[in-house]
Write an enzyme that holds these catalytic residues in place. Structure first.
Site, PDB file in Angstrom:
ATOM      1  N   ALA A   1     -65.717-114.069 -38.849  1.00 64.16           N
ATOM      2  CA  ALA A   1     -66.152-114.467 -37.512  1.00 64.16           C
ATOM      3  C   ALA A   1     -65.846-113.340 -36.540  1.00 64.16           C
ATOM      4  CB  ALA A   1     -65.433-115.743 -37.071  1.00 64.16           C
TER       5      ALA A   1
ATOM      6  N   ALA B   1     -62.704-108.381 -36.078  1.00 59.29           N
ATOM      7  CA  ALA B   1     -62.779-109.759 -36.560  1.00 59.29           C
ATOM      8  C   ALA B   1     -61.816-110.642 -35.783  1.00 59.29           C
ATOM      9  CB  ALA B   1     -62.446-109.825 -38.050  1.00 59.29           C
ATOM     10  N   ASP B   2     -62.261-111.851 -35.479  1.00 63.11           N
ATOM     11  CA  ASP B   2     -61.381-112.847 -34.884  1.00 63.11           C
ATOM     12  C   ASP B   2     -60.790-113.756 -35.953  1.00 63.11           C
ATOM     13  OD1 ASP B   2     -61.550-113.231 -31.606  1.00 63.11           O
ATOM     14  OD2 ASP B   2     -63.147-112.035 -32.464  1.00 63.11           O
ATOM     15  N   ARG B   3     -61.505-113.901 -37.061  1.00 67.34           N
ATOM     16  CA  ARG B   3     -60.982-114.692 -38.182  1.00 67.34           C
ATOM     17  C   ARG B   3     -61.742-114.301 -39.444  1.00 67.34           C
ATOM     18  NH1 ARG B   3     -58.461-120.372 -38.451  1.00 67.34           N
ATOM     19  NH2 ARG B   3     -58.277-120.059 -36.215  1.00 67.34           N
TER      20      ARG B   3
END
Length: 380
Positions: free
Chosen positions: A272, A262-264
């Site tokens: 995301a 996950a990036d966010r």
């Protein structure tokens, strides 16, 4: 003192038997050029200041949310370590804060970067309250940036441990399992070991992994170039598939679980990640396959209530119009328009659980949302 992802020599990407994307010792930083050279060449780029760091992040020489944050912090640490500075402690504080704000603009979707910048900014402001010399402020910053590098490896190994333990208990009746992953979440995306790929590594070390499947991850092929490279390097049984083959693979019964990074992560659990993750999640949901997100607590952004608020970056059209990630010959028709988002958002309702270094977030506040805030408060 040498500070690196695995504590081994900075001589190469496979030094000490472990891949390294970040090679650091005080005053010196080298980043493995992942987007332009791997898997055929192992080339490190010297990063001498925050401008070099910003460019390396923006050009995806270094990528992966945890690695981005660490590379940014260390690029500035190298700059101030080698900087002949004559100003006051307040001047040093202003310089650091200005540079940190600049660095966070390189990749806005990766919350680890903004989280690291905010923590370092707070440290600088606290230090300057009592510091009488600029070097005191710089030293406090350098120490904090180096600690981030060390802590990331420990965090990743904890994610691997919790993830492997959870999967073993939730996939009872299976002697071994096959896991699908998307994009790259290993040593190349972190300071070492990895998040989602760290869970796969832990499953392999415990003898519970039958096979890992990795997608090519279009359009920049981070799966075929990087994840496949790591799996082969670590001698983990693995198979590469086209992104469009995910649903067919699941229908054939070859996948027991999906683990992605996950990036966010929003406060409700919407996540995301690299474009194509949402497709994989939908396919997994349809086939009744557990879908896990593995990420450190720093990837969670409690300031946003859902994925609707996550800023999605768009990449160059050339990545789709030309081969080799935009660097090769033209493969698409001239004049065609392009939409090339770097990420998509997977809704929390499609996610089975979120694996962190503090444990596994299973409890949901409702059918649609995880109780992430409650988990974090309890985990403290």
């Amino acid at each position: 003192m040498l500070l690196e992802a695995n504590g081994s020599s900075a001589a190469g990407a496979t030094a000490g038997g472990s891949l390294q994307s970040i090679c650091y010792e005080r005053g010196s930083l080298r980043l493995l050029d992942q987007q332009r050279k791997l898997p055929l060449e192992t080339v490190y780029l010297d990063v001498k200041d925050s401008t070099d760091g910003w460019t390396a992040i923006r050009d995806m020489v270094v990528r992966g949310a945890p690695a981005i944050a660490i590379a940014a912090a260390l690029s500035l640490a190298v700059e101030v370590c080698n900087h002949d500075f004559n100003g006051t402690s307040e001047d040093a504080s202003s310089l650091l804060i200005k540079k940190l704000e600049y660095l966070v603009s390189s990749r806005p979707t990766a919350v680890n970067l903004s989280d690291a910048v905010e923590k370092l900014r707070s440290l600088v402001l606290k230090t300057v309250e009592t510091a009488t010399e600029a070097k005191t402020v710089f030293q406090a910053y350098i120490d904090a940036a180096e600690t981030m590098l060390i802590d990331d490896v420990a965090s990743n190994k904890a994610i691997g441990f919790h993830g492997a333990k959870h999967l073993r208990s939730n996939l009872e009746g299976l002697e071994k399992i096959s896991v699908l992953t998307h994009c790259n979440t290993g040593s190349l995306a972190t300071a070492g070991y990895g998040t989602a790929l760290g869970v796969i590594r832990a499953l392999q070390s415990e003898g519970f992994l039958e096979k890992a499947f990795c997608t090519e991850t279009r359009p920049f092929n981070q799966g075929s170039r990087l994840t496949a490279f790591e799996l082969v390097h670590d001698q983990i049984p693995a198979t590469l598939i086209a992104d469009s083959a995910v649903a067919a693979l699941m229908k054939a019964g070859h996948v027991n679980a999906v683990i992605v990074g996950a990036d966010r992560i929003a406060a409700n659990g919407d996540t995301a990640n690299k474009i194509g993750t949402y497709n994989v999640a939908i396919a997994a949901f349809h086939h009744g396959i557990q879908f896990y997100v593995a990420a450190p607590i720093t990837s969670i952004d409690l300031s946003i209530s859902s994925g609707e608020q996550i800023v999605i970056e768009e990449r160059s059209a050339k990545e789709l119009l030309h081969s080799d990630g935009g660097r090769g010959k033209q493969v698409a028709a001239s004049g065609i328009s392009v939409w090339n988002p770097a990420f998509d958002v997977t809704p929390a309702r499609l996610i089975t659980a979120i694996i962190t270094e503090k444990g596994v977030i299973i409890k949901k506040a409702s059918d649609e949302a995880f109780d992430i805030k409650g988990f974090i408060e309890t985990a403290k």
